[in-house]
Design a protein around this motif. Sequence first.
Motif, PDB file in Angstrom:
ATOM      1  N   MET A   1      38.644  41.559  38.546  1.00 29.52           N
ATOM      2  CA  MET A   1      38.784  40.170  38.997  1.00 29.52           C
ATOM      3  C   MET A   1      37.440  39.570  39.389  1.00 29.52           C
ATOM      4  N   GLY A   2      36.619  40.320  40.102  1.00 30.37           N
ATOM      5  CA  GLY A   2      35.317  39.808  40.516  1.00 30.37           C
ATOM      6  C   GLY A   2      34.412  39.509  39.333  1.00 30.37           C
ATOM      7  N   LEU A   3      34.380  40.405  38.369  1.00 36.60           N
ATOM      8  CA  LEU A   3      33.554  40.172  37.187  1.00 36.60           C
ATOM      9  C   LEU A   3      34.090  38.999  36.380  1.00 36.60           C
ATOM     10  N   GLY A   4      35.406  38.892  36.270  1.00 41.07           N
ATOM     11  CA  GLY A   4      35.989  37.756  35.570  1.00 41.07           C
ATOM     12  C   GLY A   4      35.605  36.442  36.231  1.00 41.07           C
ATOM     13  N   MET A   5      35.628  36.419  37.570  1.00 36.91           N
ATOM     14  CA  MET A   5      35.241  35.217  38.293  1.00 36.91           C
ATOM     15  C   MET A   5      33.764  34.909  38.063  1.00 36.91           C
ATOM     16  N   ALA A   6      32.923  35.934  38.123  1.00 33.84           N
ATOM     17  CA  ALA A   6      31.490  35.731  37.908  1.00 33.84           C
ATOM     18  C   ALA A   6      31.215  35.171  36.518  1.00 33.84           C
ATOM     19  N   ARG A   7      31.889  35.709  35.525  1.00 34.27           N
ATOM     20  CA  ARG A   7      31.706  35.203  34.154  1.00 34.27           C
ATOM     21  C   ARG A   7      32.101  33.734  34.043  1.00 34.27           C
ATOM     22  N   ARG A   8      33.225  33.382  34.636  1.00 34.57           N
ATOM     23  CA  ARG A   8      33.694  31.996  34.564  1.00 34.57           C
ATOM     24  C   ARG A   8      32.738  31.052  35.290  1.00 34.57           C
ATOM     25  N   LEU A   9      32.263  31.456  36.451  1.00 34.41           N
ATOM     26  CA  LEU A   9      31.318  30.628  37.193  1.00 34.41           C
ATOM     27  C   LEU A   9      30.033  30.433  36.393  1.00 34.41           C
ATOM     28  N   LYS A  10      29.517  31.527  35.860  1.00 32.50           N
ATOM     29  CA  LYS A  10      28.299  31.451  35.043  1.00 32.50           C
ATOM     30  C   LYS A  10      28.535  30.557  33.830  1.00 32.50           C
ATOM     31  N   GLY A  11      29.686  30.702  33.198  1.00 33.96           N
ATOM     32  CA  GLY A  11      30.022  29.894  32.037  1.00 33.96           C
ATOM     33  C   GLY A  11      30.106  28.406  32.339  1.00 33.96           C
ATOM     34  N   LYS A  12      30.379  28.072  33.596  1.00 29.18           N
ATOM     35  CA  LYS A  12      30.432  26.665  34.026  1.00 29.18           C
ATOM     36  C   LYS A  12      29.074  26.173  34.521  1.00 29.18           C
ATOM     37  N   GLY A  13      28.048  27.030  34.387  1.00 26.62           N
ATOM     38  CA  GLY A  13      26.703  26.625  34.772  1.00 26.62           C
ATOM     39  C   GLY A  13      26.360  26.813  36.232  1.00 26.62           C
ATOM     40  N   LEU A  14      27.174  27.551  36.975  1.00 31.97           N
ATOM     41  CA  LEU A  14      26.905  27.791  38.389  1.00 31.97           C
ATOM     42  C   LEU A  14      26.064  29.043  38.573  1.00 31.97           C
ATOM     43  N   ALA A  15      25.187  29.019  39.559  1.00 33.59           N
ATOM     44  CA  ALA A  15      24.343  30.176  39.855  1.00 33.59           C
ATOM     45  C   ALA A  15      25.170  31.219  40.589  1.00 33.59           C
ATOM     46  N   VAL A  16      25.210  32.416  40.035  1.00 35.84           N
ATOM     47  CA  VAL A  16      25.985  33.500  40.631  1.00 35.84           C
ATOM     48  C   VAL A  16      25.223  34.808  40.457  1.00 35.84           C
ATOM     49  N   SER A  17      25.262  35.627  41.486  1.00 34.31           N
ATOM     50  CA  SER A  17      24.739  36.987  41.413  1.00 34.31           C
ATOM     51  C   SER A  17      25.771  37.876  42.090  1.00 34.31           C
ATOM     52  N   GLY A  18      25.608  39.179  41.964  1.00 35.60           N
ATOM     53  CA  GLY A  18      26.638  40.029  42.522  1.00 35.60           C
ATOM     54  C   GLY A  18      26.164  41.390  42.961  1.00 35.60           C
ATOM     55  N   PHE A  19      27.071  42.069  43.652  1.00 34.99           N
ATOM     56  CA  PHE A  19      26.867  43.452  44.075  1.00 34.99           C
ATOM     57  C   PHE A  19      28.197  44.178  44.024  1.00 34.99           C
ATOM     58  N   ASP A  20      28.124  45.428  43.635  1.00 36.20           N
ATOM     59  CA  ASP A  20      29.254  46.342  43.696  1.00 36.20           C
ATOM     60  C   ASP A  20      28.664  47.723  43.950  1.00 36.20           C
ATOM     61  N   PRO A  21      29.276  48.527  44.811  1.00 35.04           N
ATOM     62  CA  PRO A  21      28.727  49.862  45.052  1.00 35.04           C
ATOM     63  C   PRO A  21      28.853  50.779  43.834  1.00 35.04           C
ATOM     64  N   ASN A  22      29.705  50.407  42.898  1.00 37.53           N
ATOM     65  CA  ASN A  22      29.927  51.216  41.706  1.00 37.53           C
ATOM     66  C   ASN A  22      28.871  50.865  40.642  1.00 37.53           C
ATOM     67  N   PRO A  23      28.009  51.832  40.258  1.00 31.18           N
ATOM     68  CA  PRO A  23      26.976  51.544  39.262  1.00 31.18           C
ATOM     69  C   PRO A  23      27.554  51.083  37.920  1.00 31.18           C
ATOM     70  N   GLU A  24      28.727  51.572  37.561  1.00 38.57           N
ATOM     71  CA  GLU A  24      29.339  51.158  36.295  1.00 38.57           C
ATOM     72  C   GLU A  24      29.750  49.688  36.345  1.00 38.57           C
ATOM     73  N   ALA A  25      30.249  49.242  37.478  1.00 35.00           N
ATOM     74  CA  ALA A  25      30.617  47.834  37.631  1.00 35.00           C
ATOM     75  C   ALA A  25      29.369  46.959  37.563  1.00 35.00           C
ATOM     76  N   ARG A  26      28.286  47.413  38.196  1.00 39.06           N
ATOM     77  CA  ARG A  26      27.034  46.651  38.128  1.00 39.06           C
ATOM     78  C   ARG A  26      26.533  46.577  36.689  1.00 39.06           C
ATOM     79  N   ALA A  27      26.642  47.669  35.951  1.00 39.49           N
ATOM     80  CA  ALA A  27      26.187  47.684  34.556  1.00 39.49           C
ATOM     81  C   ALA A  27      27.002  46.724  33.698  1.00 39.49           C
ATOM     82  N   ARG A  28      28.318  46.676  33.912  1.00 37.58           N
ATOM     83  CA  ARG A  28      29.162  45.729  33.151  1.00 37.58           C
ATOM     84  C   ARG A  28      28.768  44.285  33.469  1.00 37.58           C
ATOM     85  N   ALA A  29      28.469  44.020  34.734  1.00 33.84           N
ATOM     86  CA  ALA A  29      28.063  42.663  35.123  1.00 33.84           C
ATOM     87  C   ALA A  29      26.719  42.313  34.484  1.00 33.84           C
ATOM     88  N   GLU A  30      25.782  43.233  34.523  1.00 31.29           N
ATOM     89  CA  GLU A  30      24.483  42.976  33.894  1.00 31.29           C
ATOM     90  C   GLU A  30      24.640  42.722  32.403  1.00 31.29           C
TER      91      GLU A  30
END
Length: 132
Positions: free
Chosen positions: A10-39
């Motif tokens: 859900m968090g990554l989906g939200m980040a993608r949608r925000l980015k797709g709408k031109g909003l500045a978004v960055s993120g953190f997750d303690p899980n390295p795999e989640a961070r890699a998917r976001a990157e």
Amino acid sequence: MMRLIGLGRMGLGMARRLKGKGLAVSGFDPNPEARARAEAAGIPVAESLEALARAPGDPRLFWLMVPHEAVEAVLEALIPLLRPGDLVADGGNSFYKESRRRAQVLAERGVGFVDVGISGGVRGEVEGYGLM
């Protein structure tokens, strides 16, 4: 700058949608795999909450997309990093009495708090309506 904490489905989906709408978004997750998917999705990620808080960009909105059971621990780690004028949004579907208590604790530090229960599943759609 929206700082999204929790880059699961859900968090990554939200980040993608925000980015797709031109909003500045960055993120953190303690899980390295989640961070890699976001990157891989083009979302800037921080390696720690501390690094996320140090990232440039004002105003600072910290949006928690973690399960309600994890909200308290995340807030305990985040509170020392907050400064007056920041805003914390809890997307973890917390019990309203806990949200009221958290709002009071943060207000005493000059930090805003909103409880924004999230619904619609991991695709961000309300069944039959295709919202967002």
